[in-house]
Write an enzyme that holds these catalytic residues in place. Structure first.
Site, PDB file in Angstrom:
ATOM      1  N   HIS A 186      -9.162  -7.454   1.085  1.00 36.98           N
ATOM      2  CA  HIS A 186      -8.408  -6.188   1.086  1.00 36.98           C
ATOM      3  C   HIS A 186      -9.123  -5.017   0.426  1.00 36.98           C
ATOM      4  O   HIS A 186      -8.625  -3.904   0.446  1.00 36.98           O
ATOM      5  CB  HIS A 186      -7.051  -6.372   0.406  1.00 36.98           C
ATOM      6  CG  HIS A 186      -7.134  -6.409  -1.104  1.00 36.98           C
ATOM      7  ND1 HIS A 186      -7.524  -7.528  -1.792  1.00 36.98           N
ATOM      8  CD2 HIS A 186      -6.895  -5.459  -2.039  1.00 36.98           C
ATOM      9  CE1 HIS A 186      -7.504  -7.278  -3.088  1.00 36.98           C
ATOM     10  NE2 HIS A 186      -7.136  -6.023  -3.274  1.00 36.98           N
TER      11      HIS A 186
HETATM   12  C1  UD1 Z   1      -4.242  -1.551  -4.463  1.00 39.00           C
HETATM   13  C2  UD1 Z   1      -5.159  -1.300  -5.641  1.00 39.00           C
HETATM   14  C3  UD1 Z   1      -6.175  -2.436  -5.750  1.00 39.00           C
HETATM   15  C4  UD1 Z   1      -5.467  -3.787  -5.802  1.00 39.00           C
HETATM   16  C5  UD1 Z   1      -4.513  -3.919  -4.646  1.00 39.00           C
HETATM   17  C6  UD1 Z   1      -3.720  -5.175  -4.795  1.00 39.00           C
HETATM   18  C7  UD1 Z   1      -5.720   1.029  -6.206  1.00 39.00           C
HETATM   19  C8  UD1 Z   1      -6.764   2.073  -6.126  1.00 39.00           C
HETATM   20  N1  UD1 Z   1      -5.932  -0.065  -5.470  1.00 39.00           N
HETATM   21  O1  UD1 Z   1      -5.045  -1.547  -3.289  1.00 39.00           O
HETATM   22  O2  UD1 Z   1      -6.922  -2.285  -6.930  1.00 39.00           O
HETATM   23  O3  UD1 Z   1      -6.439  -4.792  -5.734  1.00 39.00           O
HETATM   24  O4  UD1 Z   1      -3.610  -2.810  -4.633  1.00 39.00           O
HETATM   25  O5  UD1 Z   1      -3.203  -5.609  -3.570  1.00 39.00           O
HETATM   26  O6  UD1 Z   1      -4.765   1.191  -6.904  1.00 39.00           O
HETATM   27  N2  UD1 Z   1       0.538  -1.169   2.290  1.00 39.00           N
HETATM   28  C9  UD1 Z   1       1.723  -1.527   2.889  1.00 39.00           C
HETATM   29  N3  UD1 Z   1       2.711  -2.043   2.098  1.00 39.00           N
HETATM   30  C10 UD1 Z   1       2.586  -2.180   0.765  1.00 39.00           C
HETATM   31  C11 UD1 Z   1       1.378  -1.799   0.173  1.00 39.00           C
HETATM   32  C12 UD1 Z   1       0.357  -1.310   0.944  1.00 39.00           C
HETATM   33  O7  UD1 Z   1       1.895  -1.408   4.086  1.00 39.00           O
HETATM   34  O8  UD1 Z   1       3.520  -2.641   0.106  1.00 39.00           O
HETATM   35  C13 UD1 Z   1      -0.564  -0.656   3.133  1.00 39.00           C
HETATM   36  C14 UD1 Z   1      -0.447   0.831   3.403  1.00 39.00           C
HETATM   37  O9  UD1 Z   1      -0.839   1.049   4.712  1.00 39.00           O
HETATM   38  C15 UD1 Z   1      -1.492   1.437   2.498  1.00 39.00           C
HETATM   39  C16 UD1 Z   1      -2.528   0.330   2.359  1.00 39.00           C
HETATM   40  O10 UD1 Z   1      -1.796  -0.876   2.478  1.00 39.00           O
HETATM   41  O11 UD1 Z   1      -2.031   2.591   3.024  1.00 39.00           O
HETATM   42  C17 UD1 Z   1      -3.264   0.347   1.039  1.00 39.00           C
HETATM   43  O12 UD1 Z   1      -2.370   0.328  -0.067  1.00 39.00           O
HETATM   44  P1  UD1 Z   1      -2.838   0.935  -1.494  1.00 39.00           P
HETATM   45  O13 UD1 Z   1      -1.802   0.676  -2.523  1.00 39.00           O
HETATM   46  O14 UD1 Z   1      -3.306   2.325  -1.297  1.00 39.00           O
HETATM   47  O15 UD1 Z   1      -4.141   0.144  -1.817  1.00 39.00           O
HETATM   48  P2  UD1 Z   1      -4.404  -1.407  -1.858  1.00 39.00           P
HETATM   49  O16 UD1 Z   1      -5.489  -1.707  -0.892  1.00 39.00           O
HETATM   50  O17 UD1 Z   1      -3.132  -2.156  -1.747  1.00 39.00           O
HETATM   51  N1  UDP Z   2      -1.266 -13.298  -3.753  1.00 38.44           N
HETATM   52  C1  UDP Z   2      -0.032 -13.722  -3.232  1.00 38.44           C
HETATM   53  N2  UDP Z   2       0.130 -13.755  -1.872  1.00 38.44           N
HETATM   54  C2  UDP Z   2      -0.862 -13.430  -1.011  1.00 38.44           C
HETATM   55  C3  UDP Z   2      -2.117 -13.008  -1.546  1.00 38.44           C
HETATM   56  C4  UDP Z   2      -2.273 -12.946  -2.921  1.00 38.44           C
HETATM   57  O1  UDP Z   2       0.882 -14.069  -3.982  1.00 38.44           O
HETATM   58  O2  UDP Z   2      -0.646 -13.495   0.203  1.00 38.44           O
HETATM   59  C5  UDP Z   2      -1.423 -13.210  -5.212  1.00 38.44           C
HETATM   60  C6  UDP Z   2      -2.582 -13.985  -5.785  1.00 38.44           C
HETATM   61  O3  UDP Z   2      -2.183 -15.295  -6.118  1.00 38.44           O
HETATM   62  C7  UDP Z   2      -2.973 -13.158  -7.003  1.00 38.44           C
HETATM   63  C8  UDP Z   2      -2.592 -11.753  -6.622  1.00 38.44           C
HETATM   64  O4  UDP Z   2      -1.711 -11.854  -5.497  1.00 38.44           O
HETATM   65  O5  UDP Z   2      -2.202 -13.515  -8.147  1.00 38.44           O
HETATM   66  C9  UDP Z   2      -3.824 -10.981  -6.251  1.00 38.44           C
HETATM   67  O6  UDP Z   2      -3.470  -9.773  -5.646  1.00 38.44           O
HETATM   68  P1  UDP Z   2      -4.503  -8.935  -4.816  1.00 38.44           P
HETATM   69  O7  UDP Z   2      -5.555  -9.814  -4.264  1.00 38.44           O
HETATM   70  O8  UDP Z   2      -3.685  -8.118  -3.874  1.00 38.44           O
HETATM   71  O9  UDP Z   2      -5.069  -7.924  -5.899  1.00 38.44           O
HETATM   72  P2  UDP Z   2      -6.276  -7.962  -6.961  1.00 38.44           P
HETATM   73  O10 UDP Z   2      -6.093  -9.134  -7.839  1.00 38.44           O
HETATM   74  O11 UDP Z   2      -7.550  -7.977  -6.191  1.00 38.44           O
HETATM   75  O12 UDP Z   2      -6.125  -6.661  -7.666  1.00 38.44           O
END
Ligand code: UD1
Ligand code: UDP
Length: 350
Positions: A201
């Site tokens: 992601h």
């Molecule tokens: C964010 C964090 C990242 C973290 C990740 C965990 C920042 C800069 N990034 O990245 O560090 O690892 O969360 O998962 O804060 N979206 C949905 N539904 C949701 C959330 C996201 O549809 O509930 C989609 C939207 O299209 C959005 C895209 O995901 O544009 C990205 O979401 P965003 O929160 O901007 O960044 P993440 O990649 O989730």
């Molecule tokens: N996770 C989850 N379901 C999923 C993918 C990840 O519960 O389908 C959990 C995973 O076990 C971990 C956390 O989400 O605890 C990690 O989140 P993510 O990879 O989105 O973010 P990051 O840790 O890179 O910030």
């Protein structure tokens, strides 16, 4: 009064042990959820799994450009902090929600505590690297998970007296979840240790068409070379881009983002995991599952040192060498992330 500010899946998970413990101890704790993650399978399922109370305040920041997201979160958080006037604000990790919380609190003269302080990838292309550097330097109390993280903070001139090496609350969260999970069947007719699990992601891995295509090709080659199914619980960001770039994902098992219990069940029974997630590098290390990190660097060098984790980027040769290593050597290691009592340590410091 302690105010906790959070807004994404990993923050809900990693703050859950502290929120539950503070509630049990009847501490004055107020939670503010920014709404950065908003889909039910990225938010509500984790509150349910982890027995968390509804946030006291919820903003509706959603996903926008970084500037708009941080700015809107700051405006909402400022109003709440002025109203409730906490003694300290706690943030976790490196997201835009954590940055917004730390920045508003520091500007209001409220003390800031940073949980998971001192992580550094030294890769400034990552929005998270910028966020964590800023949050650490805004913070009064820095809760470093390991000595390596504490040393990075010392090298950046942060006072030793403000740094506390406490482990990582992911160990607490994992222990709690494992007790609750029991031993459910695996989905998709999977057998234990007969599949690979993968997640992807990171912005720098998925936003570029060619790089994302390379990762899909890497998963497909690994799957056919080792005759293993690859199960891919897909982050919404990545799913949107796979559709936008019309990528061919034939042969891969793409499934919805999983709730925490279902995901841990998949992880704990996987032969190995391929991921660019921070939390999953830690969880796989704690659970003894080999990890290939789909990046060129990591802010979790402890996992490289003990060889629970190998960096492979999107290089197919490196990935296959890493799989071969884990298959042949079957290394064992001891997790550096603590004994599952990190939340207790943080509360006693507070
Ligand atoms: C964010 C964090 C990242 C973290 C990740 C965990 C920042 C800069 N990034 O990245 O560090 O690892 O969360 O998962 O804060 N979206 C949905 N539904 C949701 C959330 C996201 O549809 O509930 C989609 C939207 O299209 C959005 C895209 O995901 O544009 C990205 O979401 P965003 O929160 O901007 O960044 P993440 O990649 O989730
Ligand atoms: N996770 C989850 N379901 C999923 C993918 C990840 O519960 O389908 C959990 C995973 O076990 C971990 C956390 O989400 O605890 C990690 O989140 P993510 O990879 O989105 O973010 P990051 O840790 O890179 O910030």
């Amino acid at each position: 009064m302690i105010a906790v500010i959070y807004g994404t899946r990993p923050e809900i998970i990693k703050l859950s042990p502290l929120i539950r413990l503070a509630k049990t101890k009847k501490l004055d704790l107020v939670t503010v959820y920014t709404g950065q993650h908003f889909s039910p399978n990225m938010k509500e399922v984790f509150f349910d799994n982890l027995s968390l109370p509804e946030p006291d305040y919820t903003l509706d920041v959603g996903s926008k450009s970084h500037a708009v997201m941080v700015a809107e979160a700051m405006i909402g958080i400022e109003k709440i902090l002025i109203k409730i006037n906490p003694d300290i604000v706690l943030v976790q990790g490196d997201t835009n929600s954590a940055l917004a919380g730390a920045l508003v609190a520091a500007k209001l003269g409220i003390k800031v505590g940073h949980i998971e302080a001192g992580l550094r990838s030294f890769d400034r292309r990552m929005p998270e690297e910028l966020n964590r550097i800023m949050i650490d330097h805004l913070s009064d109390l820095l809760f470093a998970p390991t000595n390596i993280a504490a040393d990075y903070l010392l090298k950046e001139g942060i006072q030793k007296a403000n740094i506390f090496v406490v482990g990582n609350t992911i160990a607490d969260a994992l222990a709690y979840a494992l007790k609750k999970i029991g031993s459910p069947d695996l989905p998709l007719s999977l057998n234990p240790k007969e599949y690979f699990l993968a997640t992807l992601h990171r912005q720098e891995n998925v936003d570029d068409h060619l790089i994302l295509q390379d990762f899909i090709a890497l998963f497909q080659s690994i799957s056919s070379r080792y005759h293993q199914r690859i199960i891919l619980p897909m982050h919404p960001r990545t799913l949107t881009l796979i559709k936008k770039f019309a990528l061919n994902t034939a042969g891969l098992d793409i499934i919805d983002p999983q709730d925490y219990f279902s995901f841990l069940n998949l992880l704990n029974n996987a032969r190995l995991v391929l991921t660019d997630s921070g939390g999953i590098q830690e969880e796989s290390c704690i659970l003894g599952i080999p990890c290939l990190t789909l990046r060129d660097n990591t802010e979790r060098p402890e996992t490289l040192n003990i060889q629970s984790n190998i960096l492979v980027g999107h290089d197919q040769d490196k990935a296959m060498q890493a799989v071969d290593y884990f298959e042949k050597e079957r290394p064992v290691w001891v997790s550096p992330y603590g004994d599952g009592k990190t939340a207790e340590r943080i509360l006693s410091v507070l």
